[in-house]
Scaffold this motif. Structure first.
Motif, PDB file in Angstrom:
ATOM      1  N   UNK A   1       0.837  -1.197   0.000  1.00  0.00           N
ATOM      2  CA  UNK A   1       0.000   0.000   0.000  1.00  0.00           C
ATOM      3  C   UNK A   1       0.872   1.247   0.000  1.00  0.00           C
ATOM      4  N   UNK A   2       2.198   1.054   0.035  1.00  0.00           N
ATOM      5  CA  UNK A   2       3.137   2.170   0.136  1.00  0.00           C
ATOM      6  C   UNK A   2       3.687   2.540  -1.242  1.00  0.00           C
ATOM      7  N   UNK A   3       3.429   3.755  -1.668  1.00  0.00           N
ATOM      8  CA  UNK A   3       3.956   4.189  -2.970  1.00  0.00           C
ATOM      9  C   UNK A   3       5.483   4.259  -2.931  1.00  0.00           C
ATOM     10  N   UNK A   4       6.073   4.576  -1.763  1.00  0.00           N
ATOM     11  CA  UNK A   4       7.533   4.628  -1.665  1.00  0.00           C
ATOM     12  C   UNK A   4       8.138   3.249  -1.879  1.00  0.00           C
ATOM     13  N   UNK A   5       7.533   2.226  -1.265  1.00  0.00           N
ATOM     14  CA  UNK A   5       8.037   0.863  -1.452  1.00  0.00           C
ATOM     15  C   UNK A   5       7.908   0.429  -2.911  1.00  0.00           C
ATOM     16  N   UNK A   6       6.771   0.729  -3.504  1.00  0.00           N
ATOM     17  CA  UNK A   6       6.571   0.360  -4.911  1.00  0.00           C
ATOM     18  C   UNK A   6       7.604   1.045  -5.795  1.00  0.00           C
ATOM     19  N   UNK A   7       7.864   2.316  -5.545  1.00  0.00           N
ATOM     20  CA  UNK A   7       8.822   3.070  -6.365  1.00  0.00           C
ATOM     21  C   UNK A   7      10.251   2.564  -6.127  1.00  0.00           C
ATOM     22  N   UNK A   8      10.612   2.351  -4.856  1.00  0.00           N
ATOM     23  CA  UNK A   8      11.978   1.946  -4.512  1.00  0.00           C
ATOM     24  C   UNK A   8      12.319   0.541  -4.980  1.00  0.00           C
ATOM     25  N   UNK A   9      11.337  -0.375  -4.913  1.00  0.00           N
ATOM     26  CA  UNK A   9      11.620  -1.800  -5.071  1.00  0.00           C
ATOM     27  C   UNK A   9      11.355  -2.350  -6.465  1.00  0.00           C
ATOM     28  N   UNK A  10      10.522  -1.688  -7.260  1.00  0.00           N
ATOM     29  CA  UNK A  10       9.927  -2.344  -8.426  1.00  0.00           C
ATOM     30  C   UNK A  10      10.557  -1.949  -9.749  1.00  0.00           C
ATOM     31  N   UNK A  11      10.438  -2.860 -10.707  1.00  0.00           N
ATOM     32  CA  UNK A  11      10.698  -2.548 -12.109  1.00  0.00           C
ATOM     33  C   UNK A  11       9.420  -2.067 -12.781  1.00  0.00           C
ATOM     34  N   UNK A  12       8.306  -2.739 -12.437  1.00  0.00           N
ATOM     35  CA  UNK A  12       7.010  -2.350 -12.993  1.00  0.00           C
ATOM     36  C   UNK A  12       5.964  -2.360 -11.879  1.00  0.00           C
ATOM     37  N   UNK A  13       4.928  -1.539 -12.050  1.00  0.00           N
ATOM     38  CA  UNK A  13       3.892  -1.392 -11.024  1.00  0.00           C
ATOM     39  C   UNK A  13       2.518  -1.385 -11.692  1.00  0.00           C
ATOM     40  N   UNK A  14       1.587  -2.089 -11.063  1.00  0.00           N
ATOM     41  CA  UNK A  14       0.186  -2.008 -11.455  1.00  0.00           C
ATOM     42  C   UNK A  14      -0.625  -1.483 -10.292  1.00  0.00           C
ATOM     43  N   UNK A  15      -1.558  -0.600 -10.549  1.00  0.00           N
ATOM     44  CA  UNK A  15      -2.425  -0.051  -9.499  1.00  0.00           C
ATOM     45  C   UNK A  15      -3.692  -0.890  -9.423  1.00  0.00           C
ATOM     46  N   UNK A  16      -4.052  -1.281  -8.202  1.00  0.00           N
ATOM     47  CA  UNK A  16      -5.299  -2.011  -7.997  1.00  0.00           C
ATOM     48  C   UNK A  16      -6.309  -1.087  -7.338  1.00  0.00           C
ATOM     49  N   UNK A  17      -7.517  -1.038  -7.918  1.00  0.00           N
ATOM     50  CA  UNK A  17      -8.573  -0.159  -7.403  1.00  0.00           C
ATOM     51  C   UNK A  17      -9.877  -0.937  -7.337  1.00  0.00           C
ATOM     52  N   UNK A  18     -10.408  -1.085  -6.125  1.00  0.00           N
ATOM     53  CA  UNK A  18     -11.695  -1.773  -5.934  1.00  0.00           C
ATOM     54  C   UNK A  18     -11.745  -3.133  -6.626  1.00  0.00           C
ATOM     55  N   UNK A  19     -10.655  -3.894  -6.505  1.00  0.00           N
ATOM     56  CA  UNK A  19     -10.649  -5.248  -7.041  1.00  0.00           C
ATOM     57  C   UNK A  19     -10.224  -5.386  -8.481  1.00  0.00           C
ATOM     58  N   UNK A  20      -9.975  -4.280  -9.157  1.00  0.00           N
ATOM     59  CA  UNK A  20      -9.564  -4.327 -10.563  1.00  0.00           C
ATOM     60  C   UNK A  20      -8.112  -3.895 -10.694  1.00  0.00           C
ATOM     61  N   UNK A  21      -7.296  -4.739 -11.305  1.00  0.00           N
ATOM     62  CA  UNK A  21      -5.898  -4.390 -11.549  1.00  0.00           C
ATOM     63  C   UNK A  21      -5.803  -3.604 -12.846  1.00  0.00           C
ATOM     64  N   UNK A  22      -5.341  -2.355 -12.723  1.00  0.00           N
ATOM     65  CA  UNK A  22      -5.149  -1.523 -13.903  1.00  0.00           C
ATOM     66  C   UNK A  22      -3.837  -1.908 -14.584  1.00  0.00           C
ATOM     67  N   UNK A  23      -3.568  -1.317 -15.724  1.00  0.00           N
ATOM     68  CA  UNK A  23      -2.412  -1.708 -16.534  1.00  0.00           C
ATOM     69  C   UNK A  23      -1.113  -1.636 -15.737  1.00  0.00           C
ATOM     70  N   UNK A  24      -0.272  -2.670 -15.875  1.00  0.00           N
ATOM     71  CA  UNK A  24       1.042  -2.703 -15.240  1.00  0.00           C
ATOM     72  C   UNK A  24       2.032  -1.981 -16.141  1.00  0.00           C
ATOM     73  N   UNK A  25       2.776  -1.023 -15.556  1.00  0.00           N
ATOM     74  CA  UNK A  25       3.664  -0.174 -16.359  1.00  0.00           C
ATOM     75  C   UNK A  25       5.019  -0.024 -15.681  1.00  0.00           C
ATOM     76  N   UNK A  26       6.065   0.371 -16.412  1.00  0.00           N
ATOM     77  CA  UNK A  26       7.347   0.670 -15.775  1.00  0.00           C
ATOM     78  C   UNK A  26       7.164   1.701 -14.673  1.00  0.00           C
ATOM     79  N   UNK A  27       7.862   1.517 -13.558  1.00  0.00           N
ATOM     80  CA  UNK A  27       7.576   2.295 -12.359  1.00  0.00           C
ATOM     81  C   UNK A  27       7.746   3.803 -12.583  1.00  0.00           C
TER      82      UNK A  27
END
Length: 365
Positions: free
Chosen positions: A192-218
């Motif tokens: 749930x932490x945007x800092x962790x997602x930014x620091x740790x990831x190559x790509x990130x997808x946002x999940x909203x109300x049960x739906x995973x939106x497009x996964x993209x480079x961080x």
């Protein structure tokens, strides 16, 4: 791609829809509590069963509702790190780690793997300690070693830093990221932490109300979130409804202004976002009269709030975040924003469907 998943699960009034591809990289799912992140991992691991859909790992089908395939967790080749690490409290570090090596070779081979894990995760000298005698970071490394000793094809991390205090969390992120990069396989992390997602990831997808939106480079996602949901979860403080007024013009009724954008706008524009660091006093682009509305001091920065002259009554103040040494002695009469820093936002769309044979079917929707 190593992991391909397209599945649906209904939980009461809640619907989980996941469409995901991930390769030999660290991919994060970023979202608020209760949005379905942990349930996504449980479905991939085989702890929970989707109602319909498809999950494939390195060419092996783990789940296929049409073909009635549903491999049990122990046959999926998946390692799962729970939020609380799930160490056995009455077992030593040595025994906890060896629990992950069951059925993976002779006793001598297991001992050699244990030695490598103790060295890799800097647990040498702690072999006879029990979890209660370990620090939070040592517990996390023990849990990771227990998973990695079985050499899983896919590593699932459920809020891996949530049980740690802030200082230890920051120290371990760099360390764990390097360990995972050396792992060389697919890593899927939820946070749930945007800092962790930014620091740790190559790509990130946002999940909203049960739906995973497009996964993209961080960095691409944070620079241009694309949707209101992604803008909010990546920390954009200033978001307002907007209308298309031209290829590079966004009318923002709430703020009483029309903004020029660097990006060409689609006609289905729904909102704009401006990150709090991007405002420039004395700027000539998108410069409008403003009035001071309040301020709040943080340890190293100031948050100054303002309103555009003519801004709708009852609308939220605009946030401007700046370094303390740059705090103006007198609040500026106008504040500008470069067109490149105006973020166009559209209606959220789920990630593109993933199907094993390249064609979409009703069952996989």
């Amino acid at each position: 791609m190593n992991l391909r998943a397209d599945f649906h699960k209904k939980l009461g009034d809640f619907n989980l829809d996941v469409r995901l591809e991930a390769g030999e990289e660290i991919t994060s799912i970023l979202g608020a509590s209760g949005c379905g992140k942990s349930m996504t991992l449980k479905c991939i691991a085989g702890i929970e069963k989707p109602d319909r859909g498809y999950i494939e790992l390195n060419g092996r089908v783990l789940f296929d509702s049409e073909r009635k395939i549903d491999l049990p967790p122990q046959k999926r080749g998946v390692g799962y790190l729970f939020q609380n690490y799930a160490l056995f409290p009455d077992m030593t570090v040595r025994k906890n780690i060896l629990c992950g090596a069951k059925g993976s070779g002779s006793r001598m081979e297991k001992e050699e793997k244990l030695r490598r894990m103790l060295h890799l995760f800097r647990l040498e000298g702690l072999e006879d300690h029990k979890p209660s005698q370990l620090s939070g970071g040592q517990q996390q490394r023990t849990a990771l070693a227990r998973i990695m000793i079985s050499e899983p094809e896919l590593l699932l991390l459920d809020e891996p830093f949530s049980a740690l205090d802030a200082h230890l969390r920051d120290a371990l992120k760099i360390e764990v990221k390097e360990l995972l990069r050396g792992y060389g396989k697919t890593v899927l992390m939820v946070t749930h932490s945007r800092d962790e997602a930014y620091n740790m990831s190559d790509r990130v997808g946002v999940m909203h109300d049960g739906t995973l939106l497009a996964v993209r480079p961080v960095k691409e996602l944070f620079a241009d979130p694309g949707t209101v949901q992604a803008a909010v979860i990546t920390g954009c403080k200033n978001i307002a409804n907007a209308k298309w007024a031209g290829p590079h013009e966004a009318l923002v009724p709430e703020w009483g202004i029309t903004l020029q954008t660097a990006q060409e706008l689609r006609r289905d524009l729904t909102a704009v976002g401006i990150r709090a660091h991007y405002f420039r006093p004395g700027g000539t682009q998108n410069a409008f009269p403003v009035v001071f509305a309040g301020e709040m001091e943080e340890p190293f920065e100031m948050i100054q709030q303002f309103r555009y002259v003519g801004q709708a009554e009852g609308s939220a103040n605009i946030w401007w975040r700046l370094a303390k040494e740059k705090r103006p002695q007198q609040f500026p009469a106008t504040i500008g924003i470069a067109p490149v820093n105006v973020l166009p936002l559209y209606e959220a769309q789920p990630a593109d469907a993933v199907f094993p044979h390249g064609t979409e079917s009703e069952e996989g929707r």
